[in-house]
Scaffold this active site. Structure first.
Site, PDB file in Angstrom:
ATOM      1  N   ARG A 117       0.813  -1.231   0.000  1.00  0.00           N
ATOM      2  CA  ARG A 117       0.000   0.000   0.000  1.00  0.00           C
ATOM      3  C   ARG A 117       0.845   1.279   0.000  1.00  0.00           C
ATOM      4  O   ARG A 117       0.382   2.343   0.381  1.00  0.00           O
ATOM      5  CB  ARG A 117      -0.974   0.028   1.180  1.00  0.00           C
ATOM      6  CG  ARG A 117      -1.940  -1.132   1.172  1.00  0.00           C
ATOM      7  CD  ARG A 117      -3.116  -0.874   2.084  1.00  0.00           C
ATOM      8  NE  ARG A 117      -4.023  -1.994   2.058  1.00  0.00           N
ATOM      9  CZ  ARG A 117      -3.959  -3.026   2.892  1.00  0.00           C
ATOM     10  NH1 ARG A 117      -3.026  -3.057   3.822  1.00  0.00           N
ATOM     11  NH2 ARG A 117      -4.819  -4.016   2.791  1.00  0.00           N
ATOM     12  N   LYS A 139       3.084  11.894 -10.655  1.00  0.00           N
ATOM     13  CA  LYS A 139       2.198  11.114 -11.531  1.00  0.00           C
ATOM     14  C   LYS A 139       2.907   9.821 -11.881  1.00  0.00           C
ATOM     15  O   LYS A 139       4.043   9.837 -12.364  1.00  0.00           O
ATOM     16  CB  LYS A 139       1.899  11.873 -12.826  1.00  0.00           C
ATOM     17  CG  LYS A 139       0.748  12.841 -12.728  1.00  0.00           C
ATOM     18  CD  LYS A 139       0.391  13.332 -14.118  1.00  0.00           C
ATOM     19  CE  LYS A 139      -0.731  14.340 -14.073  1.00  0.00           C
ATOM     20  NZ  LYS A 139      -1.047  14.869 -15.414  1.00  0.00           N
ATOM     21  N   GLU A 181       9.243  18.745 -23.729  1.00  0.00           N
ATOM     22  CA  GLU A 181       8.580  19.173 -22.482  1.00  0.00           C
ATOM     23  C   GLU A 181       9.105  20.546 -22.036  1.00  0.00           C
ATOM     24  O   GLU A 181       8.375  21.332 -21.422  1.00  0.00           O
ATOM     25  CB  GLU A 181       8.771  18.130 -21.369  1.00  0.00           C
ATOM     26  CG  GLU A 181       8.211  16.733 -21.685  1.00  0.00           C
ATOM     27  CD  GLU A 181       6.667  16.639 -21.663  1.00  0.00           C
ATOM     28  OE1 GLU A 181       5.994  17.675 -21.553  1.00  0.00           O
ATOM     29  OE2 GLU A 181       6.157  15.499 -21.775  1.00  0.00           O
ATOM     30  N   LYS A 219       7.674  23.497 -12.776  1.00  0.00           N
ATOM     31  CA  LYS A 219       6.722  22.382 -12.648  1.00  0.00           C
ATOM     32  C   LYS A 219       6.380  22.138 -11.174  1.00  0.00           C
ATOM     33  O   LYS A 219       5.211  21.926 -10.822  1.00  0.00           O
ATOM     34  CB  LYS A 219       7.270  21.106 -13.293  1.00  0.00           C
ATOM     35  CG  LYS A 219       6.280  19.970 -13.059  1.00  0.00           C
ATOM     36  CD  LYS A 219       6.407  18.774 -13.932  1.00  0.00           C
ATOM     37  CE  LYS A 219       5.283  17.794 -13.561  1.00  0.00           C
ATOM     38  NZ  LYS A 219       5.349  16.539 -14.247  1.00  0.00           N
ATOM     39  N   GLU A 229      -4.341  17.701 -10.078  1.00  0.00           N
ATOM     40  CA  GLU A 229      -4.841  18.132 -11.389  1.00  0.00           C
ATOM     41  C   GLU A 229      -6.349  18.406 -11.400  1.00  0.00           C
ATOM     42  O   GLU A 229      -7.080  17.874 -12.228  1.00  0.00           O
ATOM     43  CB  GLU A 229      -4.479  17.094 -12.469  1.00  0.00           C
ATOM     44  CG  GLU A 229      -4.551  17.664 -13.875  1.00  0.00           C
ATOM     45  CD  GLU A 229      -4.063  16.689 -14.931  1.00  0.00           C
ATOM     46  OE1 GLU A 229      -2.896  16.273 -14.885  1.00  0.00           O
ATOM     47  OE2 GLU A 229      -4.874  16.349 -15.803  1.00  0.00           O
ATOM     48  N   ARG A 233      -3.048  22.443 -12.762  1.00  0.00           N
ATOM     49  CA  ARG A 233      -2.095  21.472 -13.311  1.00  0.00           C
ATOM     50  C   ARG A 233      -2.464  21.024 -14.728  1.00  0.00           C
ATOM     51  O   ARG A 233      -1.622  20.511 -15.452  1.00  0.00           O
ATOM     52  CB  ARG A 233      -1.977  20.260 -12.366  1.00  0.00           C
ATOM     53  CG  ARG A 233      -0.860  19.318 -12.790  1.00  0.00           C
ATOM     54  CD  ARG A 233      -0.537  18.274 -11.743  1.00  0.00           C
ATOM     55  NE  ARG A 233       0.528  17.398 -12.220  1.00  0.00           N
ATOM     56  CZ  ARG A 233       1.148  16.504 -11.484  1.00  0.00           C
ATOM     57  NH1 ARG A 233       0.820  16.355 -10.221  1.00  0.00           N
ATOM     58  NH2 ARG A 233       2.093  15.742 -12.004  1.00  0.00           N
ATOM     59  N   HIS A 240      -0.745  17.840 -25.286  1.00  0.00           N
ATOM     60  CA  HIS A 240      -0.727  16.407 -24.983  1.00  0.00           C
ATOM     61  C   HIS A 240      -1.926  15.625 -25.516  1.00  0.00           C
ATOM     62  O   HIS A 240      -1.812  14.412 -25.688  1.00  0.00           O
ATOM     63  CB  HIS A 240      -0.604  16.173 -23.474  1.00  0.00           C
ATOM     64  CG  HIS A 240       0.821  16.231 -22.984  1.00  0.00           C
ATOM     65  ND1 HIS A 240       1.609  17.344 -23.152  1.00  0.00           N
ATOM     66  CD2 HIS A 240       1.611  15.321 -22.347  1.00  0.00           C
ATOM     67  CE1 HIS A 240       2.805  17.126 -22.625  1.00  0.00           C
ATOM     68  NE2 HIS A 240       2.837  15.901 -22.130  1.00  0.00           N
ATOM     69  N   HIS A 244      -0.400  12.676 -27.312  1.00  0.00           N
ATOM     70  CA  HIS A 244      -0.596  11.288 -26.865  1.00  0.00           C
ATOM     71  C   HIS A 244      -1.227  10.438 -27.970  1.00  0.00           C
ATOM     72  O   HIS A 244      -0.856   9.277 -28.154  1.00  0.00           O
ATOM     73  CB  HIS A 244      -1.507  11.238 -25.631  1.00  0.00           C
ATOM     74  CG  HIS A 244      -0.763  11.430 -24.335  1.00  0.00           C
ATOM     75  ND1 HIS A 244      -1.397  11.705 -23.146  1.00  0.00           N
ATOM     76  CD2 HIS A 244       0.549  11.376 -24.029  1.00  0.00           C
ATOM     77  CE1 HIS A 244      -0.503  11.819 -22.175  1.00  0.00           C
ATOM     78  NE2 HIS A 244       0.687  11.629 -22.697  1.00  0.00           N
TER      79      HIS A 244
HETATM   80  P1  NAD Z   1      12.325   6.481 -21.830  1.00  0.00           P
HETATM   81  O1  NAD Z   1      12.217   6.249 -20.395  1.00  0.00           O
HETATM   82  O2  NAD Z   1      11.801   5.440 -22.751  1.00  0.00           O
HETATM   83  O3  NAD Z   1      13.840   6.778 -22.177  1.00  0.00           O
HETATM   84  C1  NAD Z   1      14.211   7.014 -23.519  1.00  0.00           C
HETATM   85  C2  NAD Z   1      15.367   6.112 -23.948  1.00  0.00           C
HETATM   86  O4  NAD Z   1      16.572   6.616 -23.385  1.00  0.00           O
HETATM   87  C3  NAD Z   1      15.237   4.665 -23.484  1.00  0.00           C
HETATM   88  O5  NAD Z   1      15.680   3.829 -24.510  1.00  0.00           O
HETATM   89  C4  NAD Z   1      16.206   4.602 -22.293  1.00  0.00           C
HETATM   90  O6  NAD Z   1      16.702   3.306 -22.101  1.00  0.00           O
HETATM   91  C5  NAD Z   1      17.273   5.555 -22.728  1.00  0.00           C
HETATM   92  N1  NAD Z   1      18.067   6.194 -21.673  1.00  0.00           N
HETATM   93  C6  NAD Z   1      17.640   6.599 -20.454  1.00  0.00           C
HETATM   94  N2  NAD Z   1      18.630   7.274 -19.844  1.00  0.00           N
HETATM   95  C7  NAD Z   1      19.688   7.275 -20.664  1.00  0.00           C
HETATM   96  C8  NAD Z   1      20.996   7.833 -20.589  1.00  0.00           C
HETATM   97  N3  NAD Z   1      21.412   8.584 -19.554  1.00  0.00           N
HETATM   98  N4  NAD Z   1      21.824   7.630 -21.633  1.00  0.00           N
HETATM   99  C9  NAD Z   1      21.421   6.934 -22.732  1.00  0.00           C
HETATM  100  N5  NAD Z   1      20.211   6.411 -22.867  1.00  0.00           N
HETATM  101  C10 NAD Z   1      19.340   6.590 -21.840  1.00  0.00           C
HETATM  102  O7  NAD Z   1      11.590   7.841 -22.276  1.00  0.00           O
HETATM  103  P2  NAD Z   1      11.558   9.310 -21.660  1.00  0.00           P
HETATM  104  O8  NAD Z   1      11.510  10.205 -22.834  1.00  0.00           O
HETATM  105  O9  NAD Z   1      12.575   9.535 -20.618  1.00  0.00           O
HETATM  106  O10 NAD Z   1      10.126   9.329 -20.931  1.00  0.00           O
HETATM  107  C11 NAD Z   1       8.933   9.179 -21.665  1.00  0.00           C
HETATM  108  C12 NAD Z   1       7.882   8.612 -20.740  1.00  0.00           C
HETATM  109  O11 NAD Z   1       7.648   9.525 -19.679  1.00  0.00           O
HETATM  110  C13 NAD Z   1       6.541   8.363 -21.416  1.00  0.00           C
HETATM  111  O12 NAD Z   1       6.038   7.121 -21.013  1.00  0.00           O
HETATM  112  C14 NAD Z   1       5.664   9.480 -20.875  1.00  0.00           C
HETATM  113  O13 NAD Z   1       4.305   9.125 -20.837  1.00  0.00           O
HETATM  114  C15 NAD Z   1       6.240   9.664 -19.498  1.00  0.00           C
HETATM  115  N6  NAD Z   1       5.997  10.979 -18.902  1.00  0.00           N
HETATM  116  C16 NAD Z   1       5.498  11.009 -17.632  1.00  0.00           C
HETATM  117  C17 NAD Z   1       5.281  12.229 -17.018  1.00  0.00           C
HETATM  118  C18 NAD Z   1       4.806  12.274 -15.595  1.00  0.00           C
HETATM  119  O14 NAD Z   1       4.452  13.352 -15.115  1.00  0.00           O
HETATM  120  N7  NAD Z   1       4.796  11.166 -14.886  1.00  0.00           N
HETATM  121  C19 NAD Z   1       5.567  13.436 -17.694  1.00  0.00           C
HETATM  122  C20 NAD Z   1       6.072  13.347 -18.988  1.00  0.00           C
HETATM  123  C21 NAD Z   1       6.289  12.116 -19.586  1.00  0.00           C
HETATM  124  N1  GLY Z   2       3.254  15.873 -17.344  1.00  0.00           N
HETATM  125  C1  GLY Z   2       2.006  16.370 -16.903  1.00  0.00           C
HETATM  126  C2  GLY Z   2       1.910  16.481 -15.411  1.00  0.00           C
HETATM  127  O1  GLY Z   2       2.807  16.110 -14.685  1.00  0.00           O
HETATM  128  O2  GLY Z   2       0.906  16.918 -14.919  1.00  0.00           O
END
Ligand code: NAD
Ligand code: GLY
Length: 352
Positions: A117, A139, A181, A219, A229, A233, A240, A244
């Site tokens: 939990r 998130k 972003e 942020k 949100e 937010r 997006h 998305h």
């Molecule tokens: P990702 O986590 O897939 O990373 C991108 C690529 O880079 C992967 O192949 C990873 O293995 C590689 N990588 C990571 N660190 C590295 C490094 N230092 N050197 C070399 N390669 C490296 O993608 P991302 O762009 O980091 O994140 C996208 C995800 O984040 C999506 O799923 C999106 O929905 C999510 N997201 C979430 C929020 C939130 O608020 N929670 C906000 C924005 C995006």
């Molecule tokens: N990336 C959108 C949020 O964190 O609200």
């Protein structure tokens, strides 16, 4: 249509985010001292690059690596991780470390929220996107049944440790994704927008390291004011809805789709909202400076269909879009599905 203007931060944020050098060598080992038991969750790419450092600076801490990539941000990975947490004997006073990009951060954050939990999670974001956005704000989610982030929870990390040294191994495409972003934040914050449009080289690692703290502060302030949100937010969803939907029907990455979404939604604002057209042209030009993919490859009718499933939509089947409309201001547009699909097709024709 509703128009919202983002006001500057009202108070200093007491954030759990720390921008530090030598995170792997110093800050992370020190942070783990406070917990009884830990598991490091990462992906195969990050493990390949940083596995030796983990063994050196965190000897004996178990590691679980998921296969890299958005397609693995799913229930199977989540439950494999929960299994690894149980096998590692994690307890309520243990910690899960999510070392990786946004995918690792989102899945790890959700596993930490669910296990017993809820146990502590330390985010160590290794992509630019994860440092400026996904690791901050609590998130967490997996994609489910073809919908992005359909299953998730709001749960704040115990600590976020951001180190620009990780950018040294990032491919240029991943820098572009992080800039997606960052440009979104720029569309919501006038001072950041000015820094971006006047930067001679947006891909310069020194420049990027310099703007990470400003992005995090922006942020974190929005999240502090509206953690779940319910209002403010929603501004972080700029670009997006369309982004998305495009992400679900192409092999483009999240950040690239955010940039394309921003371009399309800026054009939607020109069509449907009271807006500052000259500013929107500047924003579109900024997105195009960062993007390297061709907008002609985007299947807008498939994207429009997928946008119908977006979580932000109203139950009556209308598509809700947070569109940039002027400096630090956006419009919440609610469009009938047919109208939205038609507008996307028209915009694509205009842009290509
Ligand atoms: P990702 O986590 O897939 O990373 C991108 C690529 O880079 C992967 O192949 C990873 O293995 C590689 N990588 C990571 N660190 C590295 C490094 N230092 N050197 C070399 N390669 C490296 O993608 P991302 O762009 O980091 O994140 C996208 C995800 O984040 C999506 O799923 C999106 O929905 C999510 N997201 C979430 C929020 C939130 O608020 N929670 C906000 C924005 C995006
Ligand atoms: N990336 C959108 C949020 O964190 O609200």
């Amino acid at each position: 249509m509703k128009i919202i203007t983002i006001k500057a931060a009202s108070a200093a944020e007491k954030s759990v985010v720390r921008c530090r050098k030598k995170v792997m060598e110093k800050a992370l080992p020190a942070a783990l001292n406070g917990y009884r038991g830990a598991l490091i969750f990462t992906d195969t790419n990050v493990y390949g690059l940083y596995g030796k450092k983990l063994a050196r600076y965190l000897p004996g801490v178990p590691v679980f690596a998921m296969p890299a990539g958005e397609k693995n941000k799913n229930a199977e990975t989540l439950f494999s991780l929960l299994g690894a947490m149980a096998e590692a004997g994690l307890h309520r006073d243990s910690v899960l470390v999510a070392l990786g990009g946004g995918v690792v951060g989102d899945v790890g954050g959700l596993a930490a929220a669910l296990y017993m939990r809820g146990i502590a999670c330390i985010q160590v974001p290794t992509t630019l996107l994860a440092q400026v956005d996904s690791s901050v704000g609590g998130k967490t989610a997996i994609d489910f049944r073809g919908v992005k982030n359909l299953v998730g929870a709001f749960r704040q990390p115990a600590l976020v440790l951001a180190d620009p040294a990780f950018f040294g191994t990032l491919p240029r495409r991943e820098i572009c994704c992080g800039l997606g972003e960052i440009v979104k934040h720029g569309a919501l914050s006038a001072p950041l927008f000015e820094r971006l449009v006047s930067a001679p080289d947006l891909f310069d690692l020194g420049f990027l390291a310099g703007i990470v703290p400003e992005n995090i502060a922006f942020k974190a302030d929005v999240v502090r004011r509206d953690p779940h949100e319910t209002g403010l937010r929603k501004c972080l969803n700029l670009g997006h809805t369309t982004g998305h939907a495009i992400e679900l029907c192409t092999d483009l990455s999240h950040g690239e789709c955010v940039l394309i979404g921003l371009i399309f939604e800026a054009e939607l604002a020109k069509k449907y909202a009271v807006c500052d057209g000259a500013y929107l042209d500047e924003l579109i030009a900024l997105c195009k400076r960062v993007l390297s993919c061709d907008l002609r490859s985007v299947d807008v009718s498939a994207a429009a269909e997928l946008a119908r499933l977006d979580k932000k939509n109203e139950t009556n089947g209308r598509v809700v879009v947070c569109a940039p409309r002027a400096r630090a201001s956006y419009a919440l547009l609610t469009l009938g599905y047919g109208e939205y699909a038609h507008a996307l097709a028209e915009i694509k024709e205009k842009l290509c």
